[in-house]
Write a protein that holds these residues in place. Sequence first.
Motif, mmCIF file in Angstrom:
data_model
loop_
_atom_site.group_PDB
_atom_site.id
_atom_site.type_symbol
_atom_site.label_atom_id
_atom_site.label_comp_id
_atom_site.label_asym_id
_atom_site.label_seq_id
_atom_site.Cartn_x
_atom_site.Cartn_y
_atom_site.Cartn_z
ATOM 1 N N ILE A 80 -3.981 3.487 -5.182
ATOM 2 C CA ILE A 80 -5.311 3.011 -5.586
ATOM 3 C C ILE A 80 -5.900 2.169 -4.460
ATOM 4 O O ILE A 80 -5.187 1.374 -3.848
ATOM 5 N N SER A 81 -7.188 2.340 -4.178
ATOM 6 C CA SER A 81 -7.883 1.413 -3.279
ATOM 7 C C SER A 81 -9.039 0.775 -4.039
ATOM 8 O O SER A 81 -9.573 1.374 -4.967
ATOM 9 N N PHE A 82 -9.390 -0.446 -3.648
ATOM 10 C CA PHE A 82 -10.532 -1.108 -4.314
ATOM 11 C C PHE A 82 -11.223 -2.077 -3.357
ATOM 12 O O PHE A 82 -10.643 -2.496 -2.355
ATOM 13 N N THR A 83 -12.473 -2.390 -3.688
ATOM 14 C CA THR A 83 -13.229 -3.390 -2.915
ATOM 15 C C THR A 83 -13.667 -4.510 -3.853
ATOM 16 O O THR A 83 -13.767 -4.309 -5.068
ATOM 17 N N THR A 84 -13.935 -5.675 -3.266
ATOM 18 C CA THR A 84 -14.393 -6.806 -4.086
ATOM 19 C C THR A 84 -15.897 -6.998 -3.896
ATOM 20 O O THR A 84 -16.453 -6.645 -2.859
ATOM 21 N N LYS A 85 -16.518 -7.590 -4.903
ATOM 22 C CA LYS A 85 -17.972 -7.846 -4.836
ATOM 23 C C LYS A 85 -18.260 -8.822 -3.692
ATOM 24 O O LYS A 85 -17.516 -9.782 -3.481
ATOM 25 N N GLY A 86 -19.313 -8.545 -2.938
ATOM 26 C CA GLY A 86 -19.650 -9.382 -1.789
ATOM 27 C C GLY A 86 -19.016 -8.877 -0.497
ATOM 28 O O GLY A 86 -19.400 -9.276 0.593
ATOM 29 N N ASN A 87 -18.027 -7.983 -0.627
ATOM 30 C CA ASN A 87 -17.368 -7.346 0.520
ATOM 31 C C ASN A 87 -16.973 -8.360 1.596
ATOM 32 O O ASN A 87 -17.305 -8.206 2.773
ATOM 33 N N ASP A 88 -16.231 -9.392 1.195
ATOM 34 C CA ASP A 88 -15.865 -10.455 2.127
ATOM 35 C C ASP A 88 -14.448 -10.236 2.678
ATOM 36 O O ASP A 88 -13.483 -10.109 1.928
ATOM 37 N N TYR A 89 -14.368 -10.191 4.001
ATOM 38 C CA TYR A 89 -13.091 -9.982 4.723
ATOM 39 C C TYR A 89 -12.063 -11.043 4.313
ATOM 40 O O TYR A 89 -10.937 -10.723 3.937
ATOM 41 N N LYS A 90 -12.492 -12.317 4.351
ATOM 42 C CA LYS A 90 -11.557 -13.428 4.071
ATOM 43 C C LYS A 90 -11.054 -13.397 2.628
ATOM 44 O O LYS A 90 -9.905 -13.737 2.362
ATOM 45 N N GLU A 91 -11.922 -12.986 1.709
ATOM 46 C CA GLU A 91 -11.539 -12.913 0.296
ATOM 47 C C GLU A 91 -10.445 -11.844 0.103
ATOM 48 O O GLU A 91 -9.482 -12.061 -0.643
ATOM 49 N N ALA A 92 -10.587 -10.718 0.796
ATOM 50 C CA ALA A 92 -9.572 -9.656 0.696
ATOM 51 C C ALA A 92 -8.240 -10.152 1.247
ATOM 52 O O ALA A 92 -7.176 -9.918 0.649
ATOM 53 N N ILE A 93 -8.288 -10.870 2.377
ATOM 54 C CA ILE A 93 -7.056 -11.418 2.974
ATOM 55 C C ILE A 93 -6.419 -12.424 1.994
ATOM 56 O O ILE A 93 -5.201 -12.420 1.800
#
Length: 379
Positions: free
Chosen positions: A297-310
């Motif tokens: 599964i892949s997913f993205t977060t709202k706002g597409n923030d690099y630091k938030e994903a890390i």
Amino acid sequence: MKFNTKAIHGGQEHDPAYGAVMPPIYQTSTYAQTTPGGHKGFEYSRTHNPTRRALENALASIENGNYGLAFGSGLAAIDAIIKLLKPGDEVVSTNDLYGGSFRLFTKIFLDFGIKFHFIGMQSASNIETYINENTKLIWVETPTNPMMNIIDVQAASVIAKKHNILLAVDNTFATPYLQQPIDLGADIVMHSATKYLGGHSDVVMGALIVKDEELANRLYFIQNASGAICGPQDSFLVLRGIKTLHVRMQRHCENGKAVAEYLASHPKIEKVYWPGFEDHPNHNIAKAQMKDFGGMISFTTKGNDYKEAIRIVENLKVFTLAESLGGVESLSGHPASMTHASIPKEEREKTGVVDSLIRLSVGIEDIDDLIADLEQAIG
Ligand SMILES: *Cc1c(COP(=O)(O)O)cnc(C)c1O
């Protein structure tokens, strides 16, 4: 035999010497001969080894092929396929593909005079546009990594047959439990056995499976002549892995579905890529050619923030942040900073690999613990 029985018994014989139920690990490089050429079918372990042979027979059985070949890695197996070609030949390949395959094609084989066309194959008819008299191979990976696109293998095989071109399918993500490309018309099935076939994150190995004898003999020749084989100990481990493939895959699929649905309902999540959703662009093809939808599964977060994903991947505790996939343990990855870091931002974003994309390999732990882990990490 049905798949679940083949996974355990397919191509297997008990050891003739003592009746050992599992083939022994024949840790030997060579075999005694009584007179020159007087041997029991094995001469030198680059060419043949009884433990590797047992694994290769199992591979052929579970993929509904006639011949299996095991290599030192998935990339070594792909390398053997491209060695079927010669300078001037052309390959039409999926554009969203495993980074190592792309690197092998563009950084090694391009210099050997082989031309690659990387194209979107979500509509299989697109393949035909790139075929000319030099085209010798169609390279399909489905589901793709990390965007979970689905390519219609049967439609690709109709095009391949019409033009007398080989069709190879990287079946690493789906495994033969979910999809059997030879039955859909593929000539060669390829695996990184490092992933689901091995299944326990303890081996690096590759595999090819074919039906046609002449093609098998050309590949066996390359396997022996180039020598990128795997050892007997690793052969034993992957053979053992295959025996539980169906049970593991069933749980990977169950947990994958639960995680995909949880993420889709989460207010902080933007998009979830998983072929089991009805609004996935090729859900109908996935439904037709796959038995279930897998644990990737892949997913993205709202706002597409690099630091938030890390932050999310660093905070996950049951999911380990690591390369690879397909083991019993759940893994997470951040393609933009890991597998796809070498691709310029604009390039990777064209295929969907944006800053906040996170890829999960959902393992077979208790689903409550996996959901709780995602809950605490995403917040
Ligand atoms: C890992 C992987 C490969 C490469 O296999 P190795 O065993 O790492 O050499 C090829 N294709 C896919 C889809 C993979 O996930």
